[in-house]
Design a protein around this motif. Structure first.
Motif, PDB file in Angstrom:
ATOM      1  N   ILE A   6       3.444   3.422   2.552  1.00 46.50           N
ATOM      2  CA  ILE A   6       4.544   2.505   2.266  1.00 46.50           C
ATOM      3  C   ILE A   6       4.290   1.917   0.877  1.00 46.50           C
ATOM      4  O   ILE A   6       3.396   1.091   0.693  1.00 46.50           O
ATOM      5  CB  ILE A   6       4.632   1.376   3.316  1.00 46.50           C
ATOM      6  CG1 ILE A   6       4.684   1.935   4.747  1.00 46.50           C
ATOM      7  CG2 ILE A   6       5.819   0.457   3.029  1.00 46.50           C
ATOM      8  CD1 ILE A   6       5.880   2.796   5.053  1.00 46.50           C
ATOM      9  N   SER A   7       5.057   2.380  -0.103  1.00 45.70           N
ATOM     10  CA  SER A   7       4.782   2.020  -1.496  1.00 45.70           C
ATOM     11  C   SER A   7       4.858   0.521  -1.759  1.00 45.70           C
ATOM     12  O   SER A   7       4.108   0.000  -2.579  1.00 45.70           O
ATOM     13  CB  SER A   7       5.709   2.777  -2.446  1.00 45.70           C
ATOM     14  OG  SER A   7       7.047   2.453  -2.197  1.00 45.70           O
ATOM     15  N   SER A   8       5.734  -0.181  -1.067  1.00 53.71           N
ATOM     16  CA  SER A   8       5.856  -1.624  -1.291  1.00 53.71           C
ATOM     17  C   SER A   8       4.628  -2.391  -0.808  1.00 53.71           C
ATOM     18  O   SER A   8       4.415  -3.532  -1.210  1.00 53.71           O
ATOM     19  CB  SER A   8       7.110  -2.170  -0.613  1.00 53.71           C
ATOM     20  OG  SER A   8       7.034  -1.989   0.795  1.00 53.71           O
ATOM     21  N   GLN A   9       3.804  -1.769   0.021  1.00 59.77           N
ATOM     22  CA  GLN A   9       2.597  -2.409   0.534  1.00 59.77           C
ATOM     23  C   GLN A   9       1.338  -1.908  -0.152  1.00 59.77           C
ATOM     24  O   GLN A   9       0.270  -2.514  -0.025  1.00 59.77           O
ATOM     25  CB  GLN A   9       2.477  -2.174   2.048  1.00 59.77           C
ATOM     26  CG  GLN A   9       3.560  -2.833   2.843  1.00 59.77           C
ATOM     27  CD  GLN A   9       3.434  -2.577   4.334  1.00 59.77           C
ATOM     28  OE1 GLN A   9       4.382  -2.768   5.032  1.00 59.77           O
ATOM     29  NE2 GLN A   9       2.289  -2.149   4.826  1.00 59.77           N
ATOM     30  N   CYS A  10       1.431  -0.793  -0.877  1.00 61.62           N
ATOM     31  CA  CYS A  10       0.264  -0.198  -1.514  1.00 61.62           C
ATOM     32  C   CYS A  10      -0.214  -1.076  -2.665  1.00 61.62           C
ATOM     33  O   CYS A  10       0.554  -1.438  -3.548  1.00 61.62           O
ATOM     34  CB  CYS A  10       0.610   1.201  -2.031  1.00 61.62           C
ATOM     35  SG  CYS A  10      -0.761   2.040  -2.856  1.00 61.62           S
ATOM     36  N   THR A  11      -1.513  -1.397  -2.648  1.00 60.66           N
ATOM     37  CA  THR A  11      -2.089  -2.232  -3.705  1.00 60.66           C
ATOM     38  C   THR A  11      -2.693  -1.383  -4.822  1.00 60.66           C
ATOM     39  O   THR A  11      -3.268  -1.930  -5.749  1.00 60.66           O
ATOM     40  CB  THR A  11      -3.178  -3.154  -3.133  1.00 60.66           C
ATOM     41  OG1 THR A  11      -4.242  -2.339  -2.614  1.00 60.66           O
ATOM     42  CG2 THR A  11      -2.630  -4.068  -2.051  1.00 60.66           C
ATOM     43  N   ALA A  12      -2.575  -0.067  -4.707  1.00 59.66           N
ATOM     44  CA  ALA A  12      -3.121   0.874  -5.699  1.00 59.66           C
ATOM     45  C   ALA A  12      -4.629   0.726  -5.861  1.00 59.66           C
ATOM     46  O   ALA A  12      -5.170   0.942  -6.933  1.00 59.66           O
ATOM     47  CB  ALA A  12      -2.403   0.727  -7.036  1.00 59.66           C
ATOM     48  N   CYS A  13      -5.301   0.424  -4.771  1.00 56.27           N
ATOM     49  CA  CYS A  13      -6.758   0.251  -4.819  1.00 56.27           C
ATOM     50  C   CYS A  13      -7.476   1.589  -4.956  1.00 56.27           C
ATOM     51  O   CYS A  13      -8.644   1.622  -5.320  1.00 56.27           O
ATOM     52  CB  CYS A  13      -7.246  -0.492  -3.586  1.00 56.27           C
ATOM     53  SG  CYS A  13      -7.175   0.476  -2.053  1.00 56.27           S
ATOM     54  N   SER A  14      -6.813   2.678  -4.616  1.00 52.64           N
ATOM     55  CA  SER A  14      -7.302   4.059  -4.701  1.00 52.64           C
ATOM     56  C   SER A  14      -8.373   4.405  -3.662  1.00 52.64           C
ATOM     57  O   SER A  14      -9.003   5.449  -3.766  1.00 52.64           O
ATOM     58  CB  SER A  14      -7.785   4.416  -6.107  1.00 52.64           C
ATOM     59  OG  SER A  14      -9.046   3.850  -6.380  1.00 52.64           O
ATOM     60  N   ILE A  25      -3.368  13.154  -1.440  1.00 60.61           N
ATOM     61  CA  ILE A  25      -3.017  11.826  -1.940  1.00 60.61           C
ATOM     62  C   ILE A  25      -3.181  11.789  -3.449  1.00 60.61           C
ATOM     63  O   ILE A  25      -4.185  12.249  -3.989  1.00 60.61           O
ATOM     64  CB  ILE A  25      -3.889  10.749  -1.277  1.00 60.61           C
ATOM     65  CG1 ILE A  25      -3.696  10.790   0.251  1.00 60.61           C
ATOM     66  CG2 ILE A  25      -3.554   9.358  -1.825  1.00 60.61           C
ATOM     67  CD1 ILE A  25      -4.635   9.883   1.018  1.00 60.61           C
ATOM     68  N   TYR A  26      -2.176  11.239  -4.119  1.00 62.18           N
ATOM     69  CA  TYR A  26      -2.224  11.140  -5.575  1.00 62.18           C
ATOM     70  C   TYR A  26      -1.471   9.892  -6.025  1.00 62.18           C
ATOM     71  O   TYR A  26      -0.654   9.335  -5.299  1.00 62.18           O
ATOM     72  CB  TYR A  26      -1.649  12.402  -6.229  1.00 62.18           C
ATOM     73  CG  TYR A  26      -0.197  12.675  -5.879  1.00 62.18           C
ATOM     74  CD1 TYR A  26       0.831  12.280  -6.728  1.00 62.18           C
ATOM     75  CD2 TYR A  26       0.138  13.315  -4.693  1.00 62.18           C
ATOM     76  CE1 TYR A  26       2.154  12.519  -6.408  1.00 62.18           C
ATOM     77  CE2 TYR A  26       1.454  13.560  -4.362  1.00 62.18           C
ATOM     78  CZ  TYR A  26       2.465  13.163  -5.222  1.00 62.18           C
ATOM     79  OH  TYR A  26       3.775  13.388  -4.887  1.00 62.18           O
ATOM     80  N   GLU A  27      -1.762   9.470  -7.253  1.00 63.37           N
ATOM     81  CA  GLU A  27      -1.123   8.282  -7.839  1.00 63.37           C
ATOM     82  C   GLU A  27       0.194   8.675  -8.469  1.00 63.37           C
ATOM     83  O   GLU A  27       0.316   9.706  -9.119  1.00 63.37           O
ATOM     84  CB  GLU A  27      -2.055   7.662  -8.882  1.00 63.37           C
ATOM     85  CG  GLU A  27      -1.595   6.313  -9.403  1.00 63.37           C
ATOM     86  CD  GLU A  27      -0.649   6.404 -10.589  1.00 63.37           C
ATOM     87  OE1 GLU A  27       0.207   5.525 -10.725  1.00 63.37           O
ATOM     88  OE2 GLU A  27      -0.768   7.372 -11.356  1.00 63.37           O
ATOM     89  N   LYS A  28       1.201   7.843  -8.243  1.00 63.45           N
ATOM     90  CA  LYS A  28       2.520   8.061  -8.840  1.00 63.45           C
ATOM     91  C   LYS A  28       3.175   6.703  -9.067  1.00 63.45           C
ATOM     92  O   LYS A  28       3.352   5.932  -8.123  1.00 63.45           O
ATOM     93  CB  LYS A  28       3.395   8.918  -7.922  1.00 63.45           C
ATOM     94  CG  LYS A  28       4.771   9.183  -8.486  1.00 63.45           C
ATOM     95  CD  LYS A  28       5.595  10.034  -7.547  1.00 63.45           C
ATOM     96  CE  LYS A  28       6.976  10.249  -8.121  1.00 63.45           C
ATOM     97  NZ  LYS A  28       7.832  10.988  -7.175  1.00 63.45           N
ATOM     98  N   ASP A  29       3.511   6.435 -10.299  1.00 62.70           N
ATOM     99  CA  ASP A  29       4.212   5.194 -10.658  1.00 62.70           C
ATOM    100  C   ASP A  29       3.510   3.934 -10.172  1.00 62.70           C
ATOM    101  O   ASP A  29       4.136   2.998  -9.696  1.00 62.70           O
ATOM    102  CB  ASP A  29       5.653   5.223 -10.137  1.00 62.70           C
ATOM    103  CG  ASP A  29       6.468   6.362 -10.717  1.00 62.70           C
ATOM    104  OD1 ASP A  29       6.225   6.735 -11.885  1.00 62.70           O
ATOM    105  OD2 ASP A  29       7.347   6.894 -10.009  1.00 62.70           O
ATOM    106  N   GLY A  30       2.189   3.915 -10.267  1.00 65.01           N
ATOM    107  CA  GLY A  30       1.431   2.702  -9.954  1.00 65.01           C
ATOM    108  C   GLY A  30       1.043   2.524  -8.503  1.00 65.01           C
ATOM    109  O   GLY A  30       0.385   1.547  -8.168  1.00 65.01           O
ATOM    110  N   THR A  31       1.447   3.429  -7.627  1.00 63.83           N
ATOM    111  CA  THR A  31       1.010   3.379  -6.238  1.00 63.83           C
ATOM    112  C   THR A  31       0.572   4.789  -5.835  1.00 63.83           C
ATOM    113  O   THR A  31       0.692   5.721  -6.617  1.00 63.83           O
ATOM    114  CB  THR A  31       2.122   2.896  -5.276  1.00 63.83           C
ATOM    115  OG1 THR A  31       3.220   3.809  -5.333  1.00 63.83           O
ATOM    116  CG2 THR A  31       2.588   1.499  -5.611  1.00 63.83           C
ATOM    117  N   PHE A  32       0.101   4.927  -4.635  1.00 64.77           N
ATOM    118  CA  PHE A  32      -0.342   6.232  -4.157  1.00 64.77           C
ATOM    119  C   PHE A  32       0.660   6.801  -3.164  1.00 64.77           C
ATOM    120  O   PHE A  32       1.320   6.053  -2.434  1.00 64.77           O
ATOM    121  CB  PHE A  32      -1.743   6.129  -3.556  1.00 64.77           C
ATOM    122  CG  PHE A  32      -2.790   5.996  -4.618  1.00 64.77           C
ATOM    123  CD1 PHE A  32      -3.463   7.104  -5.101  1.00 64.77           C
ATOM    124  CD2 PHE A  32      -3.063   4.763  -5.196  1.00 64.77           C
ATOM    125  CE1 PHE A  32      -4.392   6.990  -6.122  1.00 64.77           C
ATOM    126  CE2 PHE A  32      -3.991   4.632  -6.206  1.00 64.77           C
ATOM    127  CZ  PHE A  32      -4.657   5.760  -6.668  1.00 64.77           C
TER     128      PHE A  32
END
Length: 74
Positions: A6-14, A25-32
């Motif tokens: 859920i992109s709105s909840q992803c903190t992009a912590c990786s 899993i990959y990074e896209k536009d600041g989220t995963f």
């Protein structure tokens, strides 16, 4: 079914990216995001989906009902 993030909840912590045995899993536009064509729900690798296990935000990695349940190839 594949998992999705859920992109709105992803903190992009990786935390999830290196844990995925399928490199789905990959990074896209600041989220995963999870590539549903590569996601096997960690079947054959782990008892539990690793993205769910390591995500610090509850209910961010969830089942994507738009895809059928993964079937291991016999």
């Amino acid at each position: 079914m594949a998992y999705k993030i859920i992109s709105s909840q992803c903190t992009a912590c990786s935390a999830c990216e290196p844990e995925c045995p399928n490199v789905a899993i990959y990074e896209k536009d600041g989220t995963f995001v999870i590539n549903p064509k590569k996601c096997t729900e960690c079947i054959g690798y782990f008892d539990d989906a690793q993205c769910v296990a390591v995500c610090p935000v509850e209910n961010t990695c969830v089942i994507d009902n738009n895809y059928p349940r993964y079937q291991a190839q016999a």
